[in-house]
Every structure is written in C-alpha cells, then in structure tokens.
Motif scaffolding. Structure first.
Motif, short mmCIF file in Angstrom:
data_model
loop_
_atom_site.label_atom_id
_atom_site.label_comp_id
_atom_site.label_asym_id
_atom_site.label_seq_id
_atom_site.Cartn_x
_atom_site.Cartn_y
_atom_site.Cartn_z
N VAL A 151 -1.83 -2.62 2.13
CA VAL A 151 -1.53 -3.52 3.52
C VAL A 151 -0.32 -2.81 4.22
O VAL A 151 0.86 -3.14 3.68
N SER A 152 -0.10 -1.92 5.12
CA SER A 152 0.92 -1.67 5.69
C SER A 152 0.87 -2.03 7.07
O SER A 152 0.43 -2.93 7.42
N THR A 153 1.75 -1.41 7.95
CA THR A 153 2.03 -1.97 9.47
C THR A 153 2.16 -1.10 10.56
O THR A 153 2.46 -0.05 10.10
N ALA A 154 1.98 -1.50 11.72
CA ALA A 154 2.19 -0.52 12.87
C ALA A 154 3.42 0.17 13.16
O ALA A 154 3.74 1.05 13.81
N ASN A 155 4.59 -0.71 12.33
CA ASN A 155 5.91 -0.32 12.33
C ASN A 155 5.94 1.19 11.61
O ASN A 155 7.41 1.77 12.18
N VAL A 156 5.20 1.81 11.20
CA VAL A 156 5.59 3.02 10.85
C VAL A 156 5.56 4.09 12.06
O VAL A 156 5.92 5.16 11.90
N PHE A 157 5.48 3.43 12.78
CA PHE A 157 5.51 4.29 14.38
C PHE A 157 6.50 3.67 15.26
O PHE A 157 6.50 4.24 16.59
N ASP A 158 7.49 3.13 14.73
CA ASP A 158 8.25 2.19 15.84
C ASP A 158 9.61 3.08 16.23
O ASP A 158 10.29 2.67 17.04
N GLY A 159 9.48 4.41 15.78
CA GLY A 159 10.43 5.53 16.18
C GLY A 159 10.28 6.12 17.40
O GLY A 159 10.78 6.87 17.91
N ASN A 160 8.98 5.87 17.61
CA ASN A 160 8.42 6.60 18.87
C ASN A 160 7.24 5.63 19.82
O ASN A 160 6.24 5.54 19.21
N LEU A 161 7.87 4.85 20.80
CA LEU A 161 6.98 3.97 21.37
C LEU A 161 6.26 4.51 22.53
O LEU A 161 6.01 3.75 23.50
N SER A 162 6.21 5.66 22.80
CA SER A 162 5.62 6.37 24.23
C SER A 162 4.26 6.31 24.32
O SER A 162 3.90 6.41 25.30
N ARG A 163 3.39 5.83 23.18
CA ARG A 163 2.00 5.79 23.42
C ARG A 163 1.34 5.17 22.19
O ARG A 163 2.19 4.88 21.20
N ASP A 192 6.27 -4.37 26.68
CA ASP A 192 5.67 -3.91 25.26
C ASP A 192 4.33 -4.11 25.14
O ASP A 192 3.70 -5.07 24.84
N SER A 193 3.52 -2.96 25.40
CA SER A 193 1.92 -2.95 25.11
C SER A 193 1.55 -2.94 23.58
O SER A 193 2.16 -1.99 23.07
N VAL A 194 0.98 -4.03 23.27
CA VAL A 194 0.41 -4.11 21.99
C VAL A 194 -0.98 -4.09 21.54
O VAL A 194 -1.56 -4.38 22.82
N ASN A 195 -1.50 -3.95 20.31
CA ASN A 195 -2.75 -4.18 20.15
C ASN A 195 -2.55 -5.46 19.01
O ASN A 195 -1.54 -5.63 18.47
N GLU A 215 13.53 -7.78 28.00
CA GLU A 215 12.74 -6.78 28.68
C GLU A 215 12.74 -5.39 27.80
O GLU A 215 13.85 -5.20 27.41
N ALA A 216 11.47 -4.90 27.89
CA ALA A 216 11.56 -3.57 26.72
C ALA A 216 12.56 -2.39 27.47
O ALA A 216 12.99 -1.60 26.84
N GLY A 217 12.55 -2.45 28.73
CA GLY A 217 13.48 -1.52 29.69
C GLY A 217 12.65 -0.21 30.17
O GLY A 217 13.33 0.49 30.83
N MET A 218 11.43 -0.08 29.39
CA MET A 218 10.86 1.14 29.91
C MET A 218 9.13 0.63 29.32
O MET A 218 9.05 -0.26 28.75
N GLN A 219 8.34 1.31 29.58
CA GLN A 219 6.98 1.09 29.34
C GLN A 219 6.83 1.41 27.60
O GLN A 219 6.93 2.86 27.47
N ALA A 220 6.66 0.54 26.85
CA ALA A 220 6.72 0.82 25.47
C ALA A 220 5.46 0.38 24.61
O ALA A 220 4.65 -0.41 25.36
N TYR A 221 4.88 1.00 23.75
CA TYR A 221 3.65 0.68 23.23
C TYR A 221 3.86 0.48 21.48
O TYR A 221 4.60 1.23 21.13
#
Length: 266
Positions: free
Chosen positions: A95-107, A175-178, A233-239
């Motif tokens: 069981v891992s995490t969405a955080n493996v992508f937290d260095g790039n929140l562009s999409r 911050d857009s999440v699923n 505030e995320a400051g930009m559109q983040a995902y």
C-alpha cells in the motif's frame, strides 16, 4: 482450504478494513507493531528477524503491507520481506500513496506515469516502490491511495471535533484531489487478488474535487455543522490526484466523488 494472508499493519485504518473484508475468503493472520492482535502477532517494524520467523512459521500465499514507522527502518523491513518473498514466489500487495507525485502538482497522474516525489514521505514511498519492483517483479502489486475516508476515520473525527469545540480546522483551497473509501480499497483488493492481477493500481475516484469544497460537502453529508475553516491557499491550481486507468478493474468498483459522499452519508 482458504489461502493464507499475512496482513502487516493490521491496526491502521486500511489494515482494519482489509482484515474485516478479506477474512471470509482468506485465512487472514494479522500483525501489528505495538500489540498482539487476536490470532495474530505483535511484529514491530524494528524487528525484521521476527518477521522472518513469522513468515517461516506461517508460509503465507500472500502478504499485504500497510505498515508505518521510521522510513529507514521500514525500508530495511521491506527489503528482508522482499528477499524472502522472492525466494518463495509469494505475492506482495504494498500500500503506497499519491505522495509519490508530490513533486509535480501540475496535473493528475495515472499508473503509467513515473513517480516524481519531493516530500520526505513521498521520496521514501517512491524509493520503497522501486526497491520492491526490482526485487519482486511480477510478484508485486502496488496500491497508490489518495486521501482515505470512512464514516469514522480520523479525518471525519477531526471535522466533528473542530465543529464541536470551535477549534479552527486547517484545509487547503485550490488543490484538486481525488479520494477513496476504505470499502473501495478492499473491493479492489478482493478483485485484484481473485483475478491474479499484478502491477500498479491507483485506487480512488475517477474525478477530482477541490479539497476545501470536499470537506464542506462531507460536513453536509454527515449533518455536521461546518467548523471554522483555517484556509491555506494553494497559490496556483494544484493537483494531488492519482486517477485509475487500469482497464481490468470493473465499473462496479469504480467510484466518483459524489458516490463517496453518498456512501459517507449513509
């Protein structure tokens, strides 16, 4: 005879849900880090030798790992686990995490995308995934999870507590999440294990929602008076979203944000 699962990290939110959901079809042997579960083992992550003793004694068909703890200690623990599993040809569901992508929140990200972690937690999970893939290959299943929800999960308890005591509730806007439910995670586990699927699975809703908006909707679904929100505030559109795209997963265990909210309110 039922196939045997050793469930590492059985006392956590996901671990408890896994044990309850799988025990009808499998012989589930729980292991927790700080106490001995019923019909299970106390198996601290700092004790990989104890892990090997349990593996030799139980000879599981499948191991599920949802453990937490010091990152370097966890890495050593999983390295020894992977070496034993490799020798025996036994599968691991990690069981891992969405955080493996937290260095790039562009999409939002899919299972086919290479990880890009920045946080300490994300980097650890990324490195642990890579180590396990190298050692286990086709024996490995990875579940990457976004934020996990259930009717009485820690996130819901925090919303209720802050609503009642007036303490500000920190949230993030922009911050857009699923999201996912413990039930969706266990439904995925049942299906993936039953059909002998391998590789990486993103276990979460097929759509995204602003995190602040979602917490307000959770309050509405549960009949909680909204707390005083302390908005960052995320400051930009983040995902921060890991979208499921594996075609093998049937529609009936896919979920939307609206379906998660409906389930929480039941």
């Amino acid at each position: 005879m039922k196939r045997k699962i050793i469930l590492l990290g059985s006392s956590g939110l996901v671990g408890q849900a896994m044990e309850q959901a799988l025990r009808e079809e499998y012989q589930v042997i729980p292991a927790a880090g700080h106490h001995k579960p019923e019909n299970g083992y106390c198996l601290p992550v700092e004790d990989p030798t104890g892990l090997l003793e349990v593996l030799r004694q139980e000879t599981p068909d499948i191991v599920i790992s949802t453990i937490r703890g010091d990152y370097q200690v966890q890495m050593t623990f999983h390295e020894m686990l992977a070496d034993w599993l490799t020798e025996k040809g036994t599968r691991l569901l990690y069981v891992s995490t969405a955080n493996v992508f937290d260095g790039n929140l562009s999409r939002p990200w899919t299972e086919a995308d290479p990880p890009a972690a920045e946080s300490e937690y994300g980097i650890f999970k990324q490195n642990c995934e890579a180590m396990l893939r190298k050692k286990l290959g086709e024996q490995l299943i990875i579940f990457r999870l976004p934020s996990v929800w259930a009717a009485d999960c820690p996130r819901v308890r925090a919303l209720k507590a802050h609503s009642q005591n007036g303490e500000p509730h920190h949230t993030i806007c922009g911050d857009s999440v699923n999201v996912t439910l413990t039930k969706q995670i266990t439904d995925y586990a049942k299906y993936v294990l039953q059909h002998d699927l391998r590789g990486i699975f993103h276990v979460g809703t097929t759509d995204t929602v602003d995190y602040f908006a979602f917490e307000k909707l959770v309050c509405k679904a549960l009949g909680i008076a909204p707390p005083e929100f302390e908005i960052e505030e995320a400051g930009m559109q983040a995902y921060q979203a890991v979208l499921p795209t594996r075609k093998e997963i049937p529609d009936e265990i896919q979920m939307t944000v609206a379906q998660v909210l409906e389930a929480l309110g039941q």
